[in-house]
Design an enzyme around this catalytic site. Structure first.
Site, PDB file in Angstrom:
ATOM      1  N   TRP A  30      38.983  37.200  34.823  1.00 36.71           N
ATOM      2  CA  TRP A  30      39.497  37.943  35.970  1.00 36.71           C
ATOM      3  C   TRP A  30      39.179  39.345  36.022  1.00 36.71           C
ATOM      4  O   TRP A  30      38.789  39.690  37.037  1.00 36.71           O
ATOM      5  CB  TRP A  30      40.933  37.474  35.937  1.00 36.71           C
ATOM      6  CG  TRP A  30      41.387  36.190  36.238  1.00 36.71           C
ATOM      7  CD1 TRP A  30      42.024  35.312  35.438  1.00 36.71           C
ATOM      8  CD2 TRP A  30      41.026  35.404  37.374  1.00 36.71           C
ATOM      9  NE1 TRP A  30      42.138  34.085  35.753  1.00 36.71           N
ATOM     10  CE2 TRP A  30      41.465  34.067  37.076  1.00 36.71           C
ATOM     11  CE3 TRP A  30      40.183  35.568  38.757  1.00 36.71           C
ATOM     12  CZ2 TRP A  30      41.151  33.141  37.895  1.00 36.71           C
ATOM     13  CZ3 TRP A  30      40.124  34.724  39.414  1.00 36.71           C
ATOM     14  CH2 TRP A  30      40.572  33.298  39.097  1.00 36.71           C
ATOM     15  N   ASP A  50      46.310  43.880  37.932  1.00 37.62           N
ATOM     16  CA  ASP A  50      46.313  42.630  38.473  1.00 37.62           C
ATOM     17  C   ASP A  50      47.087  41.787  37.551  1.00 37.62           C
ATOM     18  O   ASP A  50      46.874  41.292  36.664  1.00 37.62           O
ATOM     19  CB  ASP A  50      44.722  41.749  38.372  1.00 37.62           C
ATOM     20  CG  ASP A  50      44.765  40.407  38.902  1.00 37.62           C
ATOM     21  OD1 ASP A  50      45.748  40.006  38.965  1.00 37.62           O
ATOM     22  OD2 ASP A  50      43.499  39.794  38.691  1.00 37.62           O
ATOM     23  N   LYS A  77      51.294  31.606  40.304  1.00 39.92           N
ATOM     24  CA  LYS A  77      51.649  31.589  38.759  1.00 39.92           C
ATOM     25  C   LYS A  77      53.161  31.632  38.574  1.00 39.92           C
ATOM     26  O   LYS A  77      53.731  30.763  38.143  1.00 39.92           O
ATOM     27  CB  LYS A  77      50.711  32.412  38.064  1.00 39.92           C
ATOM     28  CG  LYS A  77      49.421  31.752  37.823  1.00 39.92           C
ATOM     29  CD  LYS A  77      48.163  32.747  38.144  1.00 39.92           C
ATOM     30  CE  LYS A  77      46.936  31.912  38.074  1.00 39.92           C
ATOM     31  NZ  LYS A  77      45.839  32.680  38.670  1.00 39.92           N
TER      32      LYS A  77
HETATM   33  C1  LIG Z   1      44.646  33.283  39.170  1.00 39.77           C
HETATM   34  C2  LIG Z   1      44.421  34.464  38.973  1.00 39.77           C
HETATM   35  C3  LIG Z   1      43.577  35.343  39.766  1.00 39.77           C
HETATM   36  C4  LIG Z   1      43.146  34.483  41.059  1.00 39.77           C
HETATM   37  O1  LIG Z   1      44.166  34.399  42.067  1.00 39.77           O
HETATM   38  P1  LIG Z   1      43.704  33.695  43.648  1.00 39.77           P
HETATM   39  O2  LIG Z   1      45.241  33.716  44.021  1.00 39.77           O
HETATM   40  O3  LIG Z   1      43.508  32.373  43.497  1.00 39.77           O
HETATM   41  O4  LIG Z   1      42.947  34.582  44.087  1.00 39.77           O
HETATM   42  C5  LIG Z   1      43.256  36.436  39.634  1.00 39.77           C
HETATM   43  N1  LIG Z   1      43.436  37.262  38.596  1.00 39.77           N
HETATM   44  C6  LIG Z   1      44.604  36.721  37.667  1.00 39.77           C
HETATM   45  C7  LIG Z   1      44.788  37.445  36.203  1.00 39.77           C
HETATM   46  C8  LIG Z   1      44.662  35.285  37.929  1.00 39.77           C
HETATM   47  O5  LIG Z   1      45.429  34.826  36.899  1.00 39.77           O
END
Ligand SMILES: *Cc1c(COP(=O)(O)O)cnc(C)c1O
Length: 365
Positions: free
Chosen positions: A107, A177, A201
């Site tokens: 990511w 993030d 998540k």
């Molecule tokens: C799943 C995830 C993403 C992507 O998320 P989307 O909502 O599908 O754009 C980005 N960063 C991390 C750490 C993730 O686990």
């Protein structure tokens, strides 16, 4: 138990992931008639007083849970965490020409690639050489003085590494993030310029992304920034400049209420630490399984593991599925297994997986 409850599996998916059963039941009760309104939340105008009350309560509960200081906006956005890879540089460069990024996994790589479209990216740490199984020590990090911001990924969902500390960036805004770790434990929001997380998540349904943005970072975007990519658009309009993902926002609100009733993030931290430890203990105490991640930075949320004989992978997944333990296959880029154990995974689910793993090893070892 109703038939539907009996049929529920322990779903170890990395996202979209399990939701608390209490939340699903509540949503089900509200489905046709929310609070005497005669309609489903999905059918409500986002500007009507019923929906506005739902939205405001969700934000207030989220602020309480996370301890969000008053000088931060909480924005309910679309475009997933991936849109933030672009929104962050568009809003935070503010006349500067470069930003610092920590590259610690899949990511991070995506965030870096998008950042490069808008500015010069300076990589302050890169753990690709270890196949993203390590993290830099706090003492190894040094940031460039004129960086517009520092971006990092506290929990890397695929390799299963998690920072045990918050990087110290002085006056440079720190951007995180937190998609796969938000709400898993208390966090000092005042250390950050921006925190963002896709909801699917550890927050709620897909389609919603929450961003916590410090006030002084709002209002100066790159020329040509689309109106929907300007934090100010959403901050000035209570995240209702356009139609927000109303149902996802409502379900997230039910999750926040549920977490507060369970004792908030300190309570979740204790449970999450215990759940993760149980899994790492089985892996470490068995010659049958292994986890490649350095023990100093193992994730509490995403636990990847390998069977030492990968020829047994298919049988493991098939038998796990038959035991109602689903979505355990590792990400296609790393193979093996991965158990994602966010807040909504009951401790009983982890116990069932532990028992299954021990039993499978006994039968095949
Ligand atoms: C799943 C995830 C993403 C992507 O998320 P989307 O909502 O599908 O754009 C980005 N960063 C991390 C750490 C993730 O686990």
């Amino acid at each position: 138990m109703t038939r539907a409850q009996e049929n529920r599996v322990f779903n170890f998916s990395a996202g979209p992931a399990m939701l608390p059963v209490e939340v699903l039941e509540r949503a089900s009760e509200d489905m046709l008639d929310w609070n005497g309104s005669g309609m489903s939340v999905m059918e409500m105008s986002h500007r009507g007083k019923e929906y506005v009350s739902i939205a405001e309560k969700a934000e207030a509960d989220f602020r309480t849970l996370m301890g969000v200081p008053d000088n931060y906006k909480v924005l309910f956005l679309q475009g997933g965490a991936s849109a933030q890879f672009s929104m962050v540089p568009m809003n935070l460069l503010r006349g500067k020409t470069h930003a610092d990024y920590l590259n610690t996994g899949h990511w991070s790589e995506k965030a870096v690639a998008e950042g490069k479209r808008y500015c010069k990216v300076n990589i302050v740490a890169d753990t690709k050489g270890s196949k993203y199984t390590t993290l830099p020590d706090a003492s190894e990090l040094s940031f460039s003085k004129d960086a517009a911001y520092v971006h990092y990924t506290p929990n890397e969902t695929i390799a299963g590494v998690e920072f045990g500390y918050i990087p110290e960036t002085g006056d440079i805004p720190l951007v995180a993030d937190m998609s796969s770790t938000i709400l898993s434990r208390p966090v000092d929001v005042s250390r950050f310029g921006v925190i963002y997380a896709g909801a699917q998540k550890n927050i709620g349904p897909a389609g919603l992304c929450i961003a916590i943005v410090r006030d002084d970072l709002i209002g100066e975007t790159l020329p040509g920034t689309p109106v929907m990519f300007d934090y100010k658009t959403h901050a000035d309009n209570g995240s209702m400049y356009n139609t927000p993902p109303t149902y996802a926002w409502y379900i997230a609100g039910l999750v926040f209420e549920h977490l507060l009733a369970k004792g908030g993030l300190a309570a979740m931290e204790a449970i999450n630490q215990r759940k993760a430890q149980k899994l790492y203990d089985v892996i470490d105490n068995s010659p049958f399984y292994s986890n490649p991640v350095d023990t100093t930075c193992r994730s509490w949320m995403n636990v990847p593991f390998l069977l030492n004989d990968s020829a047994l992978d298919k049988a493991f997944l098939k038998e796990a599925e038959a035991a109602a333990l689903t979505s355990l296959a590792g990400h296609r880029s790393v193979g093996g297994m991965r158990a994602s154990i966010y807040n909504a995974m009951p401790e009983a689910g982890v116990d069932a997986l532990v028992e299954f793993m021990n039993d499978f090893a006994r039968r095949n070892g």
